[in-house]
Design an enzyme around this catalytic site. Structure first.
Site, PDB file in Angstrom:
ATOM      1  N   CYS A  17      81.311  57.518  66.127  1.00 39.86           N
ATOM      2  CA  CYS A  17      80.987  56.828  65.082  1.00 39.86           C
ATOM      3  C   CYS A  17      81.843  55.657  64.872  1.00 39.86           C
ATOM      4  O   CYS A  17      82.990  55.674  64.566  1.00 39.86           O
ATOM      5  CB  CYS A  17      80.834  57.687  63.661  1.00 39.86           C
ATOM      6  SG  CYS A  17      80.371  56.725  62.308  1.00 39.86           S
ATOM      7  N   CYS A  49      74.152  58.990  59.418  1.00 46.11           N
ATOM      8  CA  CYS A  49      74.725  57.862  59.859  1.00 46.11           C
ATOM      9  C   CYS A  49      73.473  56.757  60.248  1.00 46.11           C
ATOM     10  O   CYS A  49      72.604  57.277  60.708  1.00 46.11           O
ATOM     11  CB  CYS A  49      75.745  57.966  60.920  1.00 46.11           C
ATOM     12  SG  CYS A  49      76.555  56.104  61.333  1.00 46.11           S
ATOM     13  N   ARG A  87      71.502  55.532  67.399  1.00 43.67           N
ATOM     14  CA  ARG A  87      71.343  56.464  68.315  1.00 43.67           C
ATOM     15  C   ARG A  87      71.005  58.145  67.789  1.00 43.67           C
ATOM     16  O   ARG A  87      71.011  59.274  68.500  1.00 43.67           O
ATOM     17  CB  ARG A  87      72.422  56.606  69.586  1.00 43.67           C
ATOM     18  CG  ARG A  87      72.808  55.564  70.073  1.00 43.67           C
ATOM     19  CD  ARG A  87      74.204  55.396  70.468  1.00 43.67           C
ATOM     20  NE  ARG A  87      75.013  55.271  69.642  1.00 43.67           N
ATOM     21  CZ  ARG A  87      76.536  55.389  69.745  1.00 43.67           C
ATOM     22  NH1 ARG A  87      77.041  55.338  70.986  1.00 43.67           N
ATOM     23  NH2 ARG A  87      77.437  55.245  68.620  1.00 43.67           N
ATOM     24  N   HIS A 100      78.384  61.801  63.651  1.00 43.22           N
ATOM     25  CA  HIS A 100      78.161  61.921  64.969  1.00 43.22           C
ATOM     26  C   HIS A 100      79.538  61.511  65.542  1.00 43.22           C
ATOM     27  O   HIS A 100      80.182  60.729  65.220  1.00 43.22           O
ATOM     28  CB  HIS A 100      77.159  61.135  65.485  1.00 43.22           C
ATOM     29  CG  HIS A 100      77.203  59.461  65.168  1.00 43.22           C
ATOM     30  ND1 HIS A 100      77.457  58.604  66.284  1.00 43.22           N
ATOM     31  CD2 HIS A 100      77.108  58.904  63.970  1.00 43.22           C
ATOM     32  CE1 HIS A 100      77.707  57.625  65.640  1.00 43.22           C
ATOM     33  NE2 HIS A 100      77.396  57.618  64.381  1.00 43.22           N
ATOM     34  N   ASP A 107      73.507  54.872  62.440  1.00 49.39           N
ATOM     35  CA  ASP A 107      73.712  54.496  63.967  1.00 49.39           C
ATOM     36  C   ASP A 107      72.188  54.803  64.774  1.00 49.39           C
ATOM     37  O   ASP A 107      71.523  55.776  64.342  1.00 49.39           O
ATOM     38  CB  ASP A 107      74.771  55.650  64.590  1.00 49.39           C
ATOM     39  CG  ASP A 107      75.059  55.091  66.189  1.00 49.39           C
ATOM     40  OD1 ASP A 107      73.976  54.992  66.978  1.00 49.39           O
ATOM     41  OD2 ASP A 107      76.454  54.910  66.242  1.00 49.39           O
TER      42      ASP A 107
HETATM   43 CO    CO Z   1      77.953  56.307  62.961  1.00 49.08          CO
END
Ligand code: CO
Length: 211
Positions: A102, A43, A47, A99, A45
């Site tokens: 998400c 992803c 993090r 994750h 993302d």
């Molecule tokens: Co995500």
């Protein structure tokens, strides 16, 4: 210049120095080329930084990231990355890493309209539809969300396996394992979904290509 921004370039200089201190040939070796054993599909993302969470050095992980780690079989960007990773770099492992928490998966559970991204999230909603019986039976919304994240990863593992790229590689005897992981942003640990696919026998028959 904004302090935060200029700090990024300062950090880069320090990072170079630190690496050269440990290994004066660090960049010279990397400049010779790459032979990563892993393709990471994760992803976007912020993090979930691919290399960092698995302690991998530069040169170890070929990376493709998009919202909700999706494997969309008409996505030229994903297909190009996959083709290059499998046929040129000869990676041995493809890891789909989703994750918990998400935002893309969460959005797919709602009816909210966000804009253009709705059309990307549509693909995640399709995964919900495949598994709506299991998901709708989970009363707790948080648990349903977590399970949806897991099922989405599993679905993407199969979607990688369904590509002509991966099936051709298996047919020619190439060792290629596809794995599904879910990273937990709350504790940093990876939940291995323990589905490892190494040939097309596990695909629904209609997806098995005669090669
Ligand atoms: Co995500």
């Amino acid at each position: 210049m904004e302090k935060y921004y200029s700090q990024l370039l300062e950090n880069n200089k320090k990072w170079v120095e630190k690496n050269l201190e440990k290994d004066p040939q660090f960049f010279n070796r990397l400049a010779d080329g790459q032979q990563p054993p892993v393709l990471w599909i994760g992803c976007s993302d912020s993090r979930v930084p691919a290399n960092e969470i698995i302690g991998a050095a530069p040169g170890e992980v070929f990376v493709h990231r998009n919202i909700a780690n999706m494997v969309i079989h008409s996505d030229m960007s994903m297909l190009s990355v996959l083709d290059y990773a499998v046929n040129v770099l000869k990676v041995r492992h493809v890891i789909i890493c989703g994750h918990y928490g998400c935002g893309g998966v969460q959005a797919a559970m709602t009816n909210k309209h966000f804009g253009l991204i709705d059309n990307w999230i549509r693909h995640i909603k399709d995964v919900y539809r495949f598994h709506h019986e299991e998901l709708n039976a989970i009363q707790d919304e948080k648990q349903r969300f977590n399970r949806f994240v897991e099922l989405n990863v599993v679905e993407q593992v199969y979607d990688v396996a369904k590509t002509s790229i991966v099936q051709s590689a298996w047919e020619s005897g190439q060792q290629l394992h596809i794995h599904g992981w879910v990273y937990d942003v709350k504790d940093g640990l990876i939940n291995d979904m323990k589905i490892t696919i190494k040939n097309n026998d596990t695909l629904t028959e209609v997806y098995q290509l005669d090669l």
